[in-house]
Design a protein around this motif. Sequence first.
Motif, PDB file in Angstrom:
ATOM      1  N   GLY A   1      50.751  33.326  39.766  1.00 11.86           N
ATOM      2  CA  GLY A   1      50.674  34.721  40.165  1.00 11.86           C
ATOM      3  C   GLY A   1      49.262  35.283  40.174  1.00 11.86           C
ATOM      4  N   ARG A   2      48.260  34.453  39.861  1.00 13.15           N
ATOM      5  CA  ARG A   2      46.882  34.943  39.801  1.00 13.15           C
ATOM      6  C   ARG A   2      45.975  34.208  40.792  1.00 13.15           C
ATOM      7  NH1 ARG A   2      45.674  37.582  35.089  1.00 13.15           N
ATOM      8  NH2 ARG A   2      43.817  38.211  36.271  1.00 13.15           N
ATOM      9  N   SER A   3      46.549  33.596  41.799  1.00 12.35           N
ATOM     10  CA  SER A   3      45.738  32.809  42.730  1.00 12.35           C
ATOM     11  C   SER A   3      44.751  33.688  43.494  1.00 12.35           C
ATOM     12  CB  SER A   3      46.633  32.047  43.710  1.00 12.35           C
ATOM     13  OG  SER A   3      47.428  32.939  44.475  1.00 12.35           O
ATOM     14  N   GLY A   4      45.168  34.923  43.846  1.00 17.90           N
ATOM     15  CA  GLY A   4      44.269  35.826  44.553  1.00 17.90           C
ATOM     16  C   GLY A   4      43.041  36.167  43.732  1.00 17.90           C
ATOM     17  N   THR A   5      43.263  36.453  42.448  1.00 13.79           N
ATOM     18  CA  THR A   5      42.146  36.754  41.551  1.00 13.79           C
ATOM     19  C   THR A   5      41.239  35.550  41.389  1.00 13.79           C
ATOM     20  OG1 THR A   5      43.517  38.337  40.337  1.00 13.79           O
ATOM     21  CG2 THR A   5      41.546  37.517  39.218  1.00 13.79           C
ATOM     22  N   ALA A   6      41.854  34.370  41.264  1.00 15.89           N
ATOM     23  CA  ALA A   6      41.076  33.139  41.094  1.00 15.89           C
ATOM     24  C   ALA A   6      40.215  32.867  42.326  1.00 15.89           C
ATOM     25  CB  ALA A   6      42.015  31.968  40.828  1.00 15.89           C
ATOM     26  N   MET A   7      40.788  33.105  43.507  1.00 16.94           N
ATOM     27  CA  MET A   7      40.028  32.891  44.745  1.00 16.94           C
ATOM     28  C   MET A   7      38.840  33.846  44.826  1.00 16.94           C
ATOM     29  SD  MET A   7      41.478  30.478  46.481  1.00 16.94           S
ATOM     30  CE  MET A   7      43.043  29.674  46.792  1.00 16.94           C
ATOM     31  N   THR A   8      39.093  35.107  44.478  1.00 16.32           N
ATOM     32  CA  THR A   8      38.020  36.100  44.517  1.00 16.32           C
ATOM     33  C   THR A   8      36.909  35.728  43.548  1.00 16.32           C
ATOM     34  OG1 THR A   8      39.601  37.842  45.087  1.00 16.32           O
ATOM     35  CG2 THR A   8      37.469  38.534  44.212  1.00 16.32           C
ATOM     36  N   ARG A   9      37.313  35.286  42.347  1.00 18.61           N
ATOM     37  CA  ARG A   9      36.318  34.887  41.352  1.00 18.61           C
ATOM     38  C   ARG A   9      35.497  33.698  41.849  1.00 18.61           C
ATOM     39  NH1 ARG A   9      39.639  33.791  37.515  1.00 18.61           N
ATOM     40  NH2 ARG A   9      39.779  35.932  36.782  1.00 18.61           N
ATOM     41  N   MET A  10      36.167  32.754  42.486  1.00 20.52           N
ATOM     42  CA  MET A  10      35.445  31.579  42.968  1.00 20.52           C
ATOM     43  C   MET A  10      34.478  31.931  44.085  1.00 20.52           C
ATOM     44  SD  MET A  10      36.774  27.920  44.432  1.00 20.52           S
ATOM     45  CE  MET A  10      36.871  28.516  46.110  1.00 20.52           C
ATOM     46  N   MET A  11      34.865  32.878  44.941  1.00 19.35           N
ATOM     47  CA  MET A  11      34.001  33.248  46.053  1.00 19.35           C
ATOM     48  C   MET A  11      32.734  33.962  45.594  1.00 19.35           C
ATOM     49  SD  MET A  11      35.034  31.911  48.746  1.00 19.35           S
ATOM     50  CE  MET A  11      33.867  32.726  49.831  1.00 19.35           C
ATOM     51  N   THR A  12      32.718  34.423  44.321  1.00 19.75           N
ATOM     52  CA  THR A  12      31.461  34.969  43.804  1.00 19.75           C
ATOM     53  C   THR A  12      30.391  33.886  43.777  1.00 19.75           C
ATOM     54  OG1 THR A  12      32.029  34.512  41.477  1.00 19.75           O
ATOM     55  CG2 THR A  12      32.676  36.661  42.377  1.00 19.75           C
ATOM     56  N   GLY A  13      30.819  32.632  43.686  1.00 20.97           N
ATOM     57  CA  GLY A  13      29.869  31.532  43.714  1.00 20.97           C
ATOM     58  C   GLY A  13      29.081  31.505  45.006  1.00 20.97           C
ATOM     59  N   TYR A  14      29.753  31.801  46.109  1.00 21.69           N
ATOM     60  CA  TYR A  14      29.082  31.830  47.412  1.00 21.69           C
ATOM     61  C   TYR A  14      27.975  32.881  47.405  1.00 21.69           C
ATOM     62  CZ  TYR A  14      28.317  32.541  52.401  1.00 21.69           C
ATOM     63  OH  TYR A  14      27.729  32.673  53.630  1.00 21.69           O
ATOM     64  N   HIS A  15      28.281  34.055  46.878  1.00 21.58           N
ATOM     65  CA  HIS A  15      27.311  35.150  46.880  1.00 21.58           C
ATOM     66  C   HIS A  15      26.173  34.881  45.899  1.00 21.58           C
ATOM     67  CE1 HIS A  15      30.027  37.329  49.447  1.00 21.58           C
ATOM     68  NE2 HIS A  15      30.995  37.199  48.571  1.00 21.58           N
ATOM     69  N   VAL A  16      26.493  34.269  44.764  1.00 26.30           N
ATOM     70  CA  VAL A  16      25.435  33.902  43.821  1.00 26.30           C
ATOM     71  C   VAL A  16      24.480  32.913  44.477  1.00 26.30           C
ATOM     72  CG1 VAL A  16      24.942  32.650  41.680  1.00 26.30           C
ATOM     73  CG2 VAL A  16      26.777  34.356  41.734  1.00 26.30           C
ATOM     74  N   GLY A  17      25.036  31.909  45.165  1.00 28.65           N
ATOM     75  CA  GLY A  17      24.196  30.932  45.851  1.00 28.65           C
ATOM     76  C   GLY A  17      23.337  31.575  46.918  1.00 28.65           C
ATOM     77  N   ALA A  18      23.920  32.509  47.671  1.00 29.29           N
ATOM     78  CA  ALA A  18      23.183  33.179  48.746  1.00 29.29           C
ATOM     79  C   ALA A  18      22.051  34.053  48.198  1.00 29.29           C
ATOM     80  CB  ALA A  18      24.145  34.026  49.573  1.00 29.29           C
ATOM     81  N   VAL A  19      22.351  34.827  47.163  1.00 32.94           N
ATOM     82  CA  VAL A  19      21.323  35.697  46.564  1.00 32.94           C
ATOM     83  C   VAL A  19      20.228  34.858  45.915  1.00 32.94           C
ATOM     84  CG1 VAL A  19      20.892  37.403  44.756  1.00 32.94           C
ATOM     85  CG2 VAL A  19      22.902  37.630  46.232  1.00 32.94           C
ATOM     86  N   LEU A  20      20.618  33.761  45.247  1.00 33.62           N
ATOM     87  CA  LEU A  20      19.639  32.889  44.626  1.00 33.62           C
ATOM     88  C   LEU A  20      18.680  32.318  45.672  1.00 33.62           C
ATOM     89  CD1 LEU A  20      18.621  31.493  42.072  1.00 33.62           C
ATOM     90  CD2 LEU A  20      20.275  29.646  42.512  1.00 33.62           C
ATOM     91  N   THR A  21      19.209  32.000  46.848  1.00 34.57           N
ATOM     92  CA  THR A  21      18.367  31.503  47.929  1.00 34.57           C
ATOM     93  C   THR A  21      17.281  32.510  48.277  1.00 34.57           C
ATOM     94  OG1 THR A  21      20.285  30.356  48.855  1.00 34.57           O
ATOM     95  CG2 THR A  21      18.374  30.591  50.280  1.00 34.57           C
ATOM     96  N   ALA A  22      17.678  33.768  48.442  1.00 41.11           N
ATOM     97  CA  ALA A  22      16.715  34.808  48.811  1.00 41.11           C
ATOM     98  C   ALA A  22      15.679  35.032  47.710  1.00 41.11           C
ATOM     99  CB  ALA A  22      17.456  36.111  49.096  1.00 41.11           C
ATOM    100  N   LEU A  23      16.111  35.032  46.465  1.00 38.67           N
ATOM    101  CA  LEU A  23      15.188  35.249  45.359  1.00 38.67           C
ATOM    102  C   LEU A  23      14.203  34.090  45.223  1.00 38.67           C
ATOM    103  CD1 LEU A  23      17.599  36.731  42.657  1.00 38.67           C
ATOM    104  CD2 LEU A  23      15.948  37.952  44.087  1.00 38.67           C
ATOM    105  N   LEU A  24      14.701  32.868  45.334  1.00 41.08           N
ATOM    106  CA  LEU A  24      13.824  31.705  45.250  1.00 41.08           C
ATOM    107  C   LEU A  24      12.800  31.691  46.377  1.00 41.08           C
ATOM    108  CD1 LEU A  24      16.216  28.765  44.243  1.00 41.08           C
ATOM    109  CD2 LEU A  24      14.299  29.659  42.915  1.00 41.08           C
ATOM    110  N   ALA A  25      13.259  32.103  47.566  1.00 40.58           N
ATOM    111  CA  ALA A  25      12.368  32.075  48.732  1.00 40.58           C
ATOM    112  C   ALA A  25      11.145  32.959  48.533  1.00 40.58           C
ATOM    113  CB  ALA A  25      13.139  32.508  49.980  1.00 40.58           C
ATOM    114  N   LEU A  26      11.287  34.051  47.781  1.00 41.16           N
ATOM    115  CA  LEU A  26      10.168  34.957  47.561  1.00 41.16           C
ATOM    116  C   LEU A  26       8.995  34.273  46.864  1.00 41.16           C
ATOM    117  CD1 LEU A  26      12.089  38.172  46.408  1.00 41.16           C
ATOM    118  CD2 LEU A  26      11.049  37.734  48.646  1.00 41.16           C
TER     119      LEU A  26
END
Length: 239
Positions: A141-166
């Motif tokens: 019953g918590r698959s939606g929450t789990a998916m949302t939590r996992m997708m934060t990984g995508y955003h962390v990776g994307a933001v980390l890319t921008a910060l490292l690039a600086l």
Amino acid sequence: MNVSATTSSTVSGDTRSLWPVVLCWLAVALDGYDLVVLGAVIPTLAGTGALGFTEASLTTAATVGLIGVGIGAVAIGPLADRFGRRKTLISSIALFSLLTLAVAFAPNATVFIVLRFLAGLGLGACLPTALAFMSEHARQGRSGTAMTRMMTGYHVGAVLTALLALWVIPNLGWEAMFVIGGVAGLLTVPVMWAKLPESQAYLETVEAEKVRPSEVVRGRLLWVSLGLWAASFCGLLLV
């Protein structure tokens, strides 16, 4: 004695169930890094004309990369059904990491573009496979929450890319951005090989009656598939 054994078994079971969650999150973070890294280096490539790039060829590089992502996402289902989700996820990470590392050593724009397309195949295969793993290991019953939590990984990776690039691009060059992403992915592969279990759902379907891929575009599943395709298309369009 029995209480101790039960506690030990529970802790061990919790640890085993935690590994897929952590590793899938990490896989999605790597996916986010590699999808966004080109955008981080485009200003430098365009400004310096490195590898003979022009604005038109940079657009081509970005476009064919996403075409590779689309093809990888479509093709990975039958492969995961045949070889298992564990091997499929690990292979996709190894593929896009190795090719991302190779981009740093591309001799010209043409080779760069080809490598981005091939890396896109692995990037596209990674996300749906990781989502399938996460869905399976989520609490009932918590698959939606789990998916949302996992997708934060995508955003962390994307933001980390921008910060490292600086810092990385002015000091180490644009090539270092691809080296960092590629090496990080390759270092993750042996950990996943050692700690990521095979999907229980896959093991169960091995013994079950085979379902043809065409079943997902029939009856009620047709509308589910159309909705997923539309959502995925809009997501890639946003990227």
